[in-house]
Design a protein around this motif. Structure first.
Motif, mmCIF file in Angstrom:
data_model
loop_
_atom_site.group_PDB
_atom_site.id
_atom_site.type_symbol
_atom_site.label_atom_id
_atom_site.label_comp_id
_atom_site.label_asym_id
_atom_site.label_seq_id
_atom_site.Cartn_x
_atom_site.Cartn_y
_atom_site.Cartn_z
ATOM 1 N N ARG A 82 0.871 -1.180 0.000
ATOM 2 C CA ARG A 82 0.000 0.000 0.000
ATOM 3 C C ARG A 82 0.904 1.225 0.000
ATOM 4 O O ARG A 82 1.882 1.286 0.751
ATOM 5 N N VAL A 83 0.576 2.195 -0.844
ATOM 6 C CA VAL A 83 1.296 3.457 -0.916
ATOM 7 C C VAL A 83 0.277 4.575 -0.769
ATOM 8 O O VAL A 83 -0.780 4.544 -1.404
ATOM 9 N N GLU A 84 0.613 5.560 0.077
ATOM 10 C CA GLU A 84 -0.259 6.707 0.293
ATOM 11 C C GLU A 84 0.528 7.990 0.059
ATOM 12 O O GLU A 84 1.667 8.098 0.495
ATOM 13 N N VAL A 85 -0.108 8.945 -0.603
ATOM 14 C CA VAL A 85 0.455 10.278 -0.777
ATOM 15 C C VAL A 85 -0.578 11.258 -0.222
ATOM 16 O O VAL A 85 -1.686 11.358 -0.748
ATOM 17 N N ALA A 86 -0.212 11.945 0.857
ATOM 18 C CA ALA A 86 -1.128 12.872 1.530
ATOM 19 C C ALA A 86 -0.652 14.305 1.294
ATOM 20 O O ALA A 86 0.547 14.587 1.342
ATOM 21 N N ASP A 87 -1.605 15.191 1.018
ATOM 22 C CA ASP A 87 -1.271 16.597 0.825
ATOM 23 C C ASP A 87 -2.275 17.477 1.551
ATOM 24 O O ASP A 87 -3.242 16.985 2.111
ATOM 25 N N GLY A 88 -2.034 18.765 1.540
ATOM 26 C CA GLY A 88 -2.864 19.699 2.271
ATOM 27 C C GLY A 88 -3.942 20.372 1.452
ATOM 28 O O GLY A 88 -4.457 21.414 1.855
ATOM 29 N N VAL A 89 -4.297 19.800 0.317
ATOM 30 C CA VAL A 89 -5.335 20.388 -0.537
ATOM 31 C C VAL A 89 -6.600 19.539 -0.402
ATOM 32 O O VAL A 89 -6.617 18.386 -0.831
ATOM 33 N N PRO A 90 -7.650 20.102 0.208
ATOM 34 C CA PRO A 90 -8.880 19.322 0.342
ATOM 35 C C PRO A 90 -9.551 19.109 -1.007
ATOM 36 O O PRO A 90 -9.271 19.803 -1.977
#
Length: 135
Positions: A82-90
């Motif tokens: 599993r790979v996740e990329v989280a950012d601050g743009v809703p």
């Protein structure tokens, strides 16, 4: 400035998380990091599809996230990766095929094609785009 977290040796056996400021050449660095972990976890057969999917998610950060900040989680799971990329743009993202002459718009279609599952989780202050590849 890039910042490493969760770098305890026991956790490196099954996961890697790091915060990044992405740039034009970051996808290549991320592919090498992912390939290193896939090799360590004896999941090299997932490398082509997983690195392509990660490249597309990194490209989206570069194109659409102000400041290009994100965190990346690479996680060894019982069924594979599993790979996740989280950012601050809703907001949500969708896979849609771009037009024949469009320069972009096919990234998430590729992610959908080369992974077993993918999705978006909205959270306070941003979103996480993830994918999974079965071993």
């Amino acid at each position: 400035m890039n910042q490493a977290t969760d770098l305890y040796p026991a956790e490196l056996a099954s996961s890697y998380r790091m915060g990044f400021t992405m740039g034009e050449h970051s996808a290549g660095h991320m592919r090498r990091i992912l390939h290193m972990f896939l090799t360590r976890w004896e999941l090299v057969r997932l490398s082509d599809s997983a690195t392509l999917a990660l490249t597309e998610l990194v490209a989206n950060v570069v194109r659409h996230v102000p400041g290009r900040r994100c965190s990346v989680l690479i996680l060894r799971e019982p069924h594979g990766l599993r790979v996740e990329v989280a950012d601050g743009v809703p907001g949500t993202v969708v896979a849609k095929a771009g037009g024949e002459l469009d320069e972009g718009g096919r990234g998430l279609v590729l992610v959908e094609a080369v992974t077993d599952r993918w999705g978006v989780e909205e959270r306070a202050g941003g979103k996480t785009v993830w994918f999974e590849c079965d071993a």
